[in-house]
Design a protein around this motif. Structure first.
Motif, mmCIF file in Angstrom:
data_model
loop_
_atom_site.group_PDB
_atom_site.id
_atom_site.type_symbol
_atom_site.label_atom_id
_atom_site.label_comp_id
_atom_site.label_asym_id
_atom_site.label_seq_id
_atom_site.Cartn_x
_atom_site.Cartn_y
_atom_site.Cartn_z
ATOM 1 N N ILE A 1 0.825 -1.199 0.000
ATOM 2 C CA ILE A 1 0.000 0.000 0.000
ATOM 3 C C ILE A 1 0.865 1.257 0.000
ATOM 4 N N ASN A 2 1.868 1.275 0.875
ATOM 5 C CA ASN A 2 2.555 2.555 1.080
ATOM 6 C C ASN A 2 4.005 2.584 0.630
ATOM 7 N N VAL A 3 4.507 1.493 0.056
ATOM 8 C CA VAL A 3 5.926 1.490 -0.315
ATOM 9 C C VAL A 3 6.194 2.567 -1.375
ATOM 10 N N LEU A 4 7.342 3.204 -1.230
ATOM 11 C CA LEU A 4 7.697 4.287 -2.148
ATOM 12 C C LEU A 4 8.023 3.699 -3.517
ATOM 13 N N ASP A 5 7.413 4.282 -4.528
ATOM 14 C CA ASP A 5 7.563 3.732 -5.875
ATOM 15 C C ASP A 5 7.995 4.838 -6.835
ATOM 16 N N PHE A 6 8.875 4.488 -7.740
ATOM 17 C CA PHE A 6 9.301 5.450 -8.760
ATOM 18 C C PHE A 6 8.864 4.900 -10.098
ATOM 19 N N LYS A 7 8.114 5.699 -10.796
ATOM 20 C CA LYS A 7 7.594 5.200 -12.062
ATOM 21 C C LYS A 7 8.003 6.142 -13.177
ATOM 22 N N ARG A 8 8.365 5.543 -14.301
ATOM 23 C CA ARG A 8 8.726 6.327 -15.465
ATOM 24 C C ARG A 8 7.510 6.294 -16.378
ATOM 25 N N THR A 9 6.990 7.449 -16.667
ATOM 26 C CA THR A 9 5.771 7.464 -17.484
ATOM 27 C C THR A 9 5.945 8.437 -18.635
#
Lengths: 961, 245
Positions: free
Chosen positions: A105-113
């Motif tokens: 739910i809360n894990v930090l995520d880095f997304k390339r969009t």
């Protein structure tokens, strides 16, 4: 003297009884306030440097212990399960003593969009997808990301975990219980939720012990009751020894609370053990009292007589047993120390109660007509007398038998396994045990592996080395999921720039770190001053042996790393020498690729990879088509909003891009100054400032794009040698490309020695030295150290106990031979104990290692009682055969009753939950029986054969009688 | 012209209404708060951010911010490692980030606005122009000699970190003095204090704002060093191109 003391007690018997009742009430009240402690780090010796470091890490990285909450479900990515995860995550975050909570739910995520970058929680806005389509999208995204699979969600999507870091300083068992309570509230049926990790394990074990005690204490009391009843068939014989042990136990437990101590995993055993042990004095007392009573009218005379005869053996047996337990202070585990000392204290209380309350209570007995003097003889057990006769006749045979046992035992000792599997402490088939196994199988285990890095953490050099180390860790058997801030930075770099690697510049690192400012993830990985960082992985075992292997392999690797690295800009190196560095670089890239593959269990011959890498590293030109690709990308940038100079026409942009690429192709690279001059000639009237901005941006764009093209080409080469279909693993592709990216870098990091070798006489000029210190820390090396210290410390404490006992007994018997002979039965017993462990494969762990010391203290009692009675009988009967028969028929019986009580008392532990306690109980019980057996066979044979000093005395005074 | 007129009207209304302040409804008060906050046409300010953690360790940052209507740009001047990092906020929740080390502008996800800005205890949104009336339903709790005390409940459709606010509003100028942020379990999570409130030109402004995150015991002070209003900022300043300068 002892008679007048006993007389004093009897005169003030009412006062004595009142005082005892008051003390019982006071300590009894304290017992109700007893506190449990399951914080594993507090179980260890606190002044050990490894433990100190472990505790320090807990403080500076906000939390040292990791607990995992395992949620099982048919499909983690169902709205129901996700809602449950969300609820749990939210409530856990508010539990005092929990510093960080991480879940899907809360894990930090880095997304390339596309053109964008997303930094945020994995479940954006914390909103659970409401349509099946959205749920599937979320599932697909998570399951394609190695950072989450096997880390927060299992590969089959049927289990998820919530990782909780507990704050240093919080009572772990309290926090665990609180977590359990709120979990039960949220999911009352909660079959699918279980807890794992060391704090939960310890919590479960400690709770188990305190629960066990509630059942085991009554059982052992009943057992002792029955034995006493069968042995004495008199209310006094049953009730008085029982009263003594109950009081001694209550006093000790009360004192634990009063001293502010806590009940832990091991001290929790104390009541059962104390009850079993404490009954001995009572049994021997009552046995002798009833013998004497038969010939004396007044109970008070019998009490005084018994006391004057028995006080010395009582004191000696109690002191020796106390010595046995106290010798545990040598242990590396502070809980074992506490257990030893507390039990010793309990034994003292048992003695004190025996000396005071017992005479006071007995004195209420009615007068009786004394029987004939021979009654005492009648009291001797004929069967045991016959046994004594038999031993007397066959004493040499008995000794040969003892030698044979020694021989067999010595053969078994080397077979002892030094292996402690902490998960064995859980009951097989229990929920906690299942959770632990599942965590191991699907999530890489629950034991953290940690490497502490000291240096300048914001330095790209340090970070690059950290990544290398983390990836090495993942190739160590049973270790996985190793990560550090360097991996997070690489991930952000990938989201920002498309390359999974640490940026070459400090600014690059600082810019990426800015995205994480104030995020709690950062606090778990780097100190706020940026001087220390943690690389953390998971170890899929709780057994010492594989743990030792892993810990040692990691220590070896870290030991071989140089403490100082040299970094420099390759562009400043003359071309002649550059090639040598490039060869090193190719080798390093090959190693990285190999590690990336190995961590995923893909084995490929290094030489094949090396060929591909060498070709890429030494390649001078880009392939055809690459230049027009570059031109297109530059042109696209020039017409975008982001372009530093607004260029409206697409054709103008293409033209400018064409000229730049042409120059780039010709000179195999292009500097910002060269770009600026092309820009100014192509777009007349451009200001210097605008040209500088644009050329700066284009310089970055070109090196990035050209780098990507080169990496792409090299990856095509790699793909040919990899197993087909492998490229579908997006994370693997990302990692491999990230490894290959190194060939584009100007920054080179290398060992100091290697640099000096190549640079020759030039020395270190133009380079920067970077110091990095790395040490393994965390629970694994601590456990490793503790277990390594287990065998020596257990031998020391056993020897210490033996020596003290020998000295004590020699003194009492005024005979060194007598002292030595007395410890032989117990020494034999210890040998047999180790042999049993060796032959049956029972490992030497913190529990089983206590047995030897305890056995010395306990088993010696039999020898003391036996020798004491034998000497007395020898003095009065003046005949060794008769003395032996009499001793066997009287004290021999008491010893058997004693061994049965204590032994069966320990047998009760076989009913306990944890396997380790069962083994401890079983072995100690066995030790008691064997010790009694040897005392009644080997000891008399030895005494008769070696005839210690008191023999002569007995013979000498023969004439005086 | 229209906006100037609106401001004048609002000012007149403010003055005339303040005489009969007790009779104002909660919603009216909230409207006044919004109009005070949003009164300037544009603004340009320089400020120091001081971040103080649990142990009392301090970190300092310096920023400039320009704002015109819904458009806003924040740029970091110091520390050196963060110099040039810039955010651009455009209508429609479009947020762009510029990282100078890579010379690239990237659009970042809009849900960042509800999260802490650059390690401070302010959300990205806190730093912008709020429009309380659009986002909260107010209840007037109390009127003291100096303040209106309002309870603001987040409107259903709004996504917010905090579900309830309690604010103390000065009765003389409708400037917020203090705010308390409560989570959905009704626990106090954050307080913000506006200090050194003074009038610069026609507008009220706080010289210092201090936020305190109670969960992490972390504080942030914003100390205003320069502020200019209505300087006629050009739209070209609020572009990706300018973000890089």
């Amino acid at each position: 003297m002892i008679k007048s003391f006993t007389g004093f007690i009897i005169r003030h018997r009412v006062t004595v009884i009142i005082v005892m009742v008051l003390l019982s009430l006071f300590f009894g009240y304290q017992v109700t306030r007893v506190k449990l402690n399951a914080d594993f780090s507090s179980y260890l010796q606190q002044n050990n440097p490894l433990v100190e470091q472990f505790n320090r890490i807990g403080k500076i990285f906000a939390g040292k212990s990791i607990t995992m909450v395992l949620v099982e479900s048919n499909d983690v990515f169902s709205a129901d399960t996700l809602s449950l995860l969300k609820k749990l995550t939210a409530v856990y975050e508010n539990v005092k003593g929990v510093s960080y909570v991480t879940s899907l739910i809360n894990v930090l995520d880095f997304k390339r969009t596309g053109q964008g970058l997303e930094v945020g929680r994995l479940l954006r806005g914390g909103k659970i997808p409401d349509s099946p389509k959205a749920l599937k999208r979320f599932r697909d995204y998570v399951m394609s990301n190695e950072r989450y699979v096997g880390n927060l969600v299992s590969k089959d999507g049927k289990a998820a975990i919530i990782v909780l870091r507990l704050s240093a300083g919080a009572s772990e068992i309290k926090v665990i219980n609180k977590l359990q309570r709120i979990t039960d509230k949220i999911a009352p049926s909660g079959d699918n939720i279980s807890f794992g990790g060391m704090p939960s394990l310890m919590g479960a074990m400690t709770t188990l012990i305190s629960e066990n005690m509630r059942i085991l204490v009554p059982i052992i009391l009943i057992i002792i009751f029955l034995i006493l009843f069968v042995s004495f068939r008199k209310p006094g014989g049953v009730l008085l020894p029982l009263t003594i042990v109950i009081l001694a136990t209550v006093f000790t437990m009360g004192l634990i609370t009063l001293f502010g101590l806590t009940i832990d995993l091991i001290t929790g055993l104390m009541p059962v053990i104390l009850i079993a042990l404490g009954s001995a004095d009572g049994i021997h007392f009552m046995k002798r009292y009833y013998e004497i009573r038969k010939s004396l009218e007044k109970p008070n005379d019998a009490i005084k007589e018994t006391m004057s005869e028995m006080w010395l053996p009582f004191v000696i047996t109690t002191v020796t047993t106390m010595v046995g337990f106290s010798s545990l202070v040598i242990s590396q585990f502070s809980v074992i120390k506490q257990f030893g000392l507390v039990t010793a204290l309990g034994l003292f209380f048992a003695l004190a109660v025996t000396f005071t309350l017992l005479p006071a209570l007995l004195s209420f007995a009615r007068n009786r007509t004394p029987g004939p003097g021979k009654a005492a003889v009648k009291n001797s057990n004929p069967f045991m007398e016959r046994a004594g006769e038999l031993i007397y006749k066959n004493r040499i045979l008995v000794l040969i038998f003892a030698m044979v046992i020694i021989g067999i035992s010595v053969a078994g000792i080397p077979m002892i396994v030094k292996d402690v599997d902490w998960s064995l402490c859980l009951q097989k088939g229990s929920k906690a045990h299942k959770a632990e196994m599942l965590l191991r199988k699907k999530f890489g285990g629950s034991v953290p592996i940690q490497v502490l890095v000291k240096g300048d953490i914001d330095d790209p050099v340090t970070l690059k080395i950290m990544r290398r180390v983390a990836r090495y860790l993942n190739t160590v058997p049973l270790v996985s999921k190793s990560r550090s801030i360097a991996d997070i930075i690489s991930e952000m770099n990938y989201a920002m720039n498309g390359r999974y690697t640490v940026p070459e510049t400090r600014d690059g690192v600082a810019n990426l770190l800015f995205l994480m400012e104030g995020n709690s993830l950062l606090e778990q990985m780097v100190t706020s001053d940026g001087r220390e960082a943690l690389i953390q992985g998971r170890l899929a075992t709780m057994a010492t042996r594989p743990m030792v292997t892993a810990v040692e392999q990691i220590n070896r690797y870290l030991g071989e790393l140089p403490g100082t690295f040299v970094s420099f800009d390759l562009r400043n190196i003359p071309p002649v020498k550059r090639e040598a560095f490039l060869r090193i670089r190719a080798q390093k890239i090959t190693d990285s690729l190999q590690r990336t593959l190995k961590a995923r269990n893909i084995k490929i011959d290094s030489s094949i990879i090396e060929k591909v890498v060498n070709a890429a590293v030494f390649r001078k030109k880009m392939q055809t088509g690459a230049y027009s690709e570059l031109q297109g990308i530059i042109a696209g940038y020039l017409v975008s909003d982001e372009s530093d100079i607004k260029i409206v026409s697409a054709s103008g942009a293409r033209e400018l891009a064409g000229r730049i690429v042409k120059k780039f192709k010709k000179t195999r690279g292009i500097s910002p100054e060269q770009i600026a001059s092309i820009v100014k000639s192509e777009i007349p009237g451009t200001s210097d400032e605008d040209a500088a901005y644009l050329s700066g941006s284009l310089g970055q764009l070109i090196s990035g794009t050209a780098g990507n093209i080169k990496v792409g080409a090299a990856f095509e080469g790699l793909k040919k040698i990899l197993i087909p279909g492998l490229e579908e693993n997006k994370d693997l592709v990302r990692d491999l490309k990230g490894d290959l990216w190194e060939m584009n870098e100007n920054l080179m990091v290398i060992n100091r020695e290697a640099y000096l070798k190549i640079s020759g006489g030039a020395g270190l000029e133009g380079t920067r030295e970077v110091r990095i210190i790395m040490n393994q820390t965390g629970l694994a090396p601590v456990l490793n150290h503790m277990e390594a210290a287990l065998a020596p410390s257990q031998i020391y404490s056993m020897l210490l106990a033996l020596i003290v006992v020998i000295l004590l007994l020699s003194l009492v018997q005024r005979s060194m031979v007598g002292g030595l002979i007395s410890v032989i039965p117990i020494s034999l017993t210890i040998l047999v104990n180790f042999a049993v462990m060796g032959f049956s494969g029972i490992g030497l762990d913190s529990f089983t290692s206590m047995i030897a010391s305890i056995a010395v203290g306990l088993g010696i009692d039999y020898a003391v009682h036996f020798t004491s009675r034998f000497r007395m009988e020898l003095y009065s009967l003046k005949d060794e055969r008769l003395a032996l028969k009499k001793t066997m028929g009287t004290t021999g019986v008491a010893i058997i009753i004693n061994a049965l009580t204590v032994g069966l008392g320990f047998t009760v532990l076989l009913l306990a939950g944890g396997q380790h306690i069962r083994r401890f109980g079983g072995l100690t019980a066995l030790t008691m029986f064997i010790s009694a057996l040897f005392t009644l066979t080997v000891l008399p044979a030895l005494i008769i054969v070696f005839k210690p000093k008191y023999f002569k005395k007995a013979v000498k005074i023969k004439g005086d009688m | 012209m229209k906006k100037t007129a609106a401001i004048i009207i609002i000012l007149i209304l403010t003055i005339s209404f303040s005489a009969a302040a007790e009779e104002l409804t909660a919603r009216e008060i909230l409207g006044k708060i919004d109009s005070v906050i949003n009164a300037p046409k544009d603004r340009e300010l320089k400020a120091k951010l001081i971040l103080i953690d649990r142990q009392g360790n301090k970190k300092e940052r310096e920023i400039v911010m320009i704002q015109k209507g819904e458009k806003r740009m924040i740029k970091f001047l110091s520390p050196a490692s963060q110099r040039g990092i810039a955010f651009l906020n455009l209508p429609g929740n479009r947020i762009y980030l510029y990282l100078p080390a890579f010379r690239r502008v990237r659009r970042i996800a809009s849900d960042i606005k509800n999260r802490k800005f650059a390690g401070t205890d302010f959300t990205y949104e806190d730093l912008g122009n709020l429009n309380y009336a659009d986002e909260y339903d107010p209840v007037l709790e109390e009127t003291t000699g100096e303040y209106f005390v309002l309870e603001l409940k987040k409107k259903e459709e709004q996504k917010k970190e905090y579900s309830r606010l309690k604010i103390w509003v000065r009765r003389d100028n409708f400037y917020i003095k203090r705010a308390e942020y409560y989570d959905k379990n009704n626990r106090l999570r954050k307080t913000v204090e506006w200090k050194r409130i003074k009038k610069i030109g026609n507008y009220w402004v706080a010289g210092e704002i201090e936020a305190h995150d109670l969960k992490n015991d972390h504080r942030t002070k914003i100390i205003l060093s320069e502020v200019k209003f209505d300087t006629g900022l050009k739209d070209a300043l609020f572009t990706a191109r300018y973000l890089k300068r």
